[in-house]
Design a protein around this motif. Structure first.
Motif, PDB file in Angstrom:
ATOM      1  N   ASN A 191     -25.249  35.773 -66.507  1.00 32.62           N
ATOM      2  CA  ASN A 191     -25.894  36.562 -65.458  1.00 32.62           C
ATOM      3  C   ASN A 191     -26.139  37.995 -65.929  1.00 32.62           C
ATOM      4  N   PHE A 192     -27.114  38.666 -65.318  1.00 27.49           N
ATOM      5  CA  PHE A 192     -27.249  40.115 -65.441  1.00 27.49           C
ATOM      6  C   PHE A 192     -27.923  40.652 -64.185  1.00 27.49           C
ATOM      7  N   TRP A 193     -27.918  41.980 -64.035  1.00 27.14           N
ATOM      8  CA  TRP A 193     -28.399  42.644 -62.821  1.00 27.14           C
ATOM      9  C   TRP A 193     -29.715  43.359 -63.087  1.00 27.14           C
ATOM     10  N   ILE A 194     -30.561  43.408 -62.066  1.00 26.87           N
ATOM     11  CA  ILE A 194     -31.796  44.182 -62.150  1.00 26.87           C
ATOM     12  C   ILE A 194     -31.876  45.159 -60.983  1.00 26.87           C
ATOM     13  N   MET A 195     -32.700  46.185 -61.153  1.00 27.86           N
ATOM     14  CA  MET A 195     -32.901  47.211 -60.133  1.00 27.86           C
ATOM     15  C   MET A 195     -34.385  47.540 -60.050  1.00 27.86           C
ATOM     16  N   LEU A 196     -34.886  47.756 -58.838  1.00 29.39           N
ATOM     17  CA  LEU A 196     -36.245  48.222 -58.577  1.00 29.39           C
ATOM     18  C   LEU A 196     -36.153  49.411 -57.637  1.00 29.39           C
ATOM     19  N   GLY A 197     -36.980  50.444 -57.855  1.00 24.98           N
ATOM     20  CA  GLY A 197     -36.867  51.572 -56.943  1.00 24.98           C
ATOM     21  C   GLY A 197     -37.894  52.657 -57.162  1.00 24.98           C
ATOM     22  N   ALA A 198     -37.653  53.775 -56.463  1.00 27.25           N
ATOM     23  CA  ALA A 198     -38.520  54.952 -56.522  1.00 27.25           C
ATOM     24  C   ALA A 198     -37.643  56.186 -56.690  1.00 27.25           C
TER      25      ALA A 198
ATOM     26  N   LEU B 121     -38.067  51.152 -48.111  1.00 27.16           N
ATOM     27  CA  LEU B 121     -37.109  52.139 -48.601  1.00 27.16           C
ATOM     28  C   LEU B 121     -37.612  53.527 -48.231  1.00 27.16           C
ATOM     29  N   ALA B 122     -36.742  54.347 -47.645  1.00 30.37           N
ATOM     30  CA  ALA B 122     -37.133  55.704 -47.274  1.00 30.37           C
ATOM     31  C   ALA B 122     -35.938  56.636 -47.389  1.00 30.37           C
ATOM     32  N   ALA B 123     -36.216  57.902 -47.717  1.00 31.78           N
ATOM     33  CA  ALA B 123     -35.180  58.933 -47.743  1.00 31.78           C
ATOM     34  C   ALA B 123     -35.846  60.298 -47.781  1.00 31.78           C
ATOM     35  N   HIS B 124     -35.160  61.285 -47.209  1.00 29.25           N
ATOM     36  CA  HIS B 124     -35.584  62.683 -47.321  1.00 29.25           C
ATOM     37  C   HIS B 124     -34.799  63.314 -48.459  1.00 29.25           C
ATOM     38  N   ASN B 125     -35.516  63.853 -49.422  1.00 32.20           N
ATOM     39  CA  ASN B 125     -34.931  64.416 -50.635  1.00 32.20           C
ATOM     40  C   ASN B 125     -34.450  65.839 -50.369  1.00 32.20           C
ATOM     41  N   ASN B 126     -33.134  66.035 -50.344  1.00 36.56           N
ATOM     42  CA  ASN B 126     -32.557  67.365 -50.141  1.00 36.56           C
ATOM     43  C   ASN B 126     -32.011  67.974 -51.429  1.00 36.56           C
ATOM     44  N   SER B 127     -32.117  67.255 -52.538  1.00 37.12           N
ATOM     45  CA  SER B 127     -31.489  67.699 -53.783  1.00 37.12           C
ATOM     46  C   SER B 127     -32.489  67.903 -54.914  1.00 37.12           C
ATOM     47  N   ASP B 128     -33.791  67.844 -54.608  1.00 36.40           N
ATOM     48  CA  ASP B 128     -34.850  67.939 -55.614  1.00 36.40           C
ATOM     49  C   ASP B 128     -34.880  66.703 -56.507  1.00 36.40           C
ATOM     50  N   ASP B 129     -34.123  65.672 -56.130  1.00 34.78           N
ATOM     51  CA  ASP B 129     -34.062  64.465 -56.953  1.00 34.78           C
ATOM     52  C   ASP B 129     -33.301  63.402 -56.173  1.00 34.78           C
ATOM     53  N   VAL B 130     -33.977  62.350 -55.731  1.00 40.21           N
ATOM     54  CA  VAL B 130     -33.258  61.266 -55.056  1.00 40.21           C
ATOM     55  C   VAL B 130     -33.871  59.926 -55.461  1.00 40.21           C
ATOM     56  N   LEU B 131     -33.000  58.986 -55.777  1.00 33.79           N
ATOM     57  CA  LEU B 131     -33.398  57.632 -56.140  1.00 33.79           C
ATOM     58  C   LEU B 131     -33.110  56.695 -54.977  1.00 33.79           C
ATOM     59  N   THR B 132     -34.120  55.961 -54.524  1.00 27.98           N
ATOM     60  CA  THR B 132     -33.919  54.867 -53.579  1.00 27.98           C
ATOM     61  C   THR B 132     -34.150  53.570 -54.354  1.00 27.98           C
ATOM     62  N   TYR B 133     -33.245  52.605 -54.196  1.00 23.15           N
ATOM     63  CA  TYR B 133     -33.366  51.413 -55.035  1.00 23.15           C
ATOM     64  C   TYR B 133     -32.793  50.178 -54.359  1.00 23.15           C
ATOM     65  N   VAL B 134     -33.184  49.024 -54.911  1.00 18.66           N
ATOM     66  CA  VAL B 134     -32.606  47.739 -54.531  1.00 18.66           C
ATOM     67  C   VAL B 134     -32.134  47.045 -55.801  1.00 18.66           C
ATOM     68  N   THR B 135     -31.119  46.205 -55.669  1.00 19.76           N
ATOM     69  CA  THR B 135     -30.560  45.543 -56.841  1.00 19.76           C
ATOM     70  C   THR B 135     -30.057  44.153 -56.479  1.00 19.76           C
TER      71      THR B 135
END
Length: 207
Positions: free
Chosen positions: A178-185, A50-64
């Motif tokens: 069922n339910f959903w999970i998320m992992l991220g940075a 997972l990668a991203a350049h943060n242009n907003s002072d706050d960015v979440l990268t995640y998988v679900t």
């Protein structure tokens, strides 16, 4: 009955979906990338990159993804231990904060599909109360900061480490069990951050 779900991204990323959140139309993240990739040396195996350049002072990268096989409409306590690879050290300088100390590893669990949705303030966020950066919410918890002590501030040397929940998330399974999970940075670092998710242990007990 208690159960444990073991996630190993070395074996694949089937049923998982990646996305980004916490931005507006004028400050969308750039350099966004995700996929199943070889881990960088000296590590071996594969991970969910997972990668991203943060242009907003706050960015979440995640998988679900969705988990199956639970009692219909029952409530559960869900806790996480996340394993990942990073080249971010601790105690370093950085714009908006450092990669090691201002990027937060996070996990979440929710009744319904976790998605990035435009909110009334026109910002794009995930559709659950996960908190933000260093603050946990009801359906999302901060596991810790990304950095590993002993890694250099220049990056380029990769290490594997773990972070875990300090408190569980209460989630209700849907009518099909069922339910959903998320992992991220979740990044406060105003630059490009990359991380390889290697896997997780999800502990699930009746509420």
């Amino acid at each position: 009955m208690a159960s444990t779900v073991t996630i190993d991204f070395n074996t694949g990323i089937d049923e998982w979906r990646s996305d980004v959140a916490d931005y507006g139309d004028k400050d969308r993240p750039t350099e966004v990338a995700s996929g199943w990739r070889d881990l960088p040396a000296p590590l071996s195996g594969k991970g969910y990159y997972l990668a991203a350049h943060n242009n907003s002072d706050d960015v979440l990268t995640y998988v679900t993804r969705q988990l199956h096989g639970f009692v219909k409409n029952a409530q559960y306590n869900v806790s996480f231990e996340l394993r990942y690879a990073t080249d971010a050290g601790t105690g370093c300088a950085g714009v908006g904060g450092s990669r090691g100390d201002s990027v937060y590893m996070v996990a979440a669990a929710n009744y319904f599909n976790i998605n990035t949705v435009q909110q009334p303030d026109l910002r794009y966020r995930v559709n659950l109360d996960r908190g933000n950066q260093g603050t946990s919410g009801t359906q999302g918890k901060v596991l810790g900061t990304q950095g590993v002590a002993g890694l250099g501030c220049a990056g380029g040397t990769w290490a594997s480490t773990t972070r875990k929940s300090s408190e569980p998330i209460v989630v209700r399974a849907d009518k099909d069990g069922n339910f959903w999970i998320m992992l991220g940075a979740d990044s406060g670092f105003e630059g490009t951050n990359a991380v390889y998710l290697q896997g997780a242990t999800v502990n699930i007990t009746p509420y």
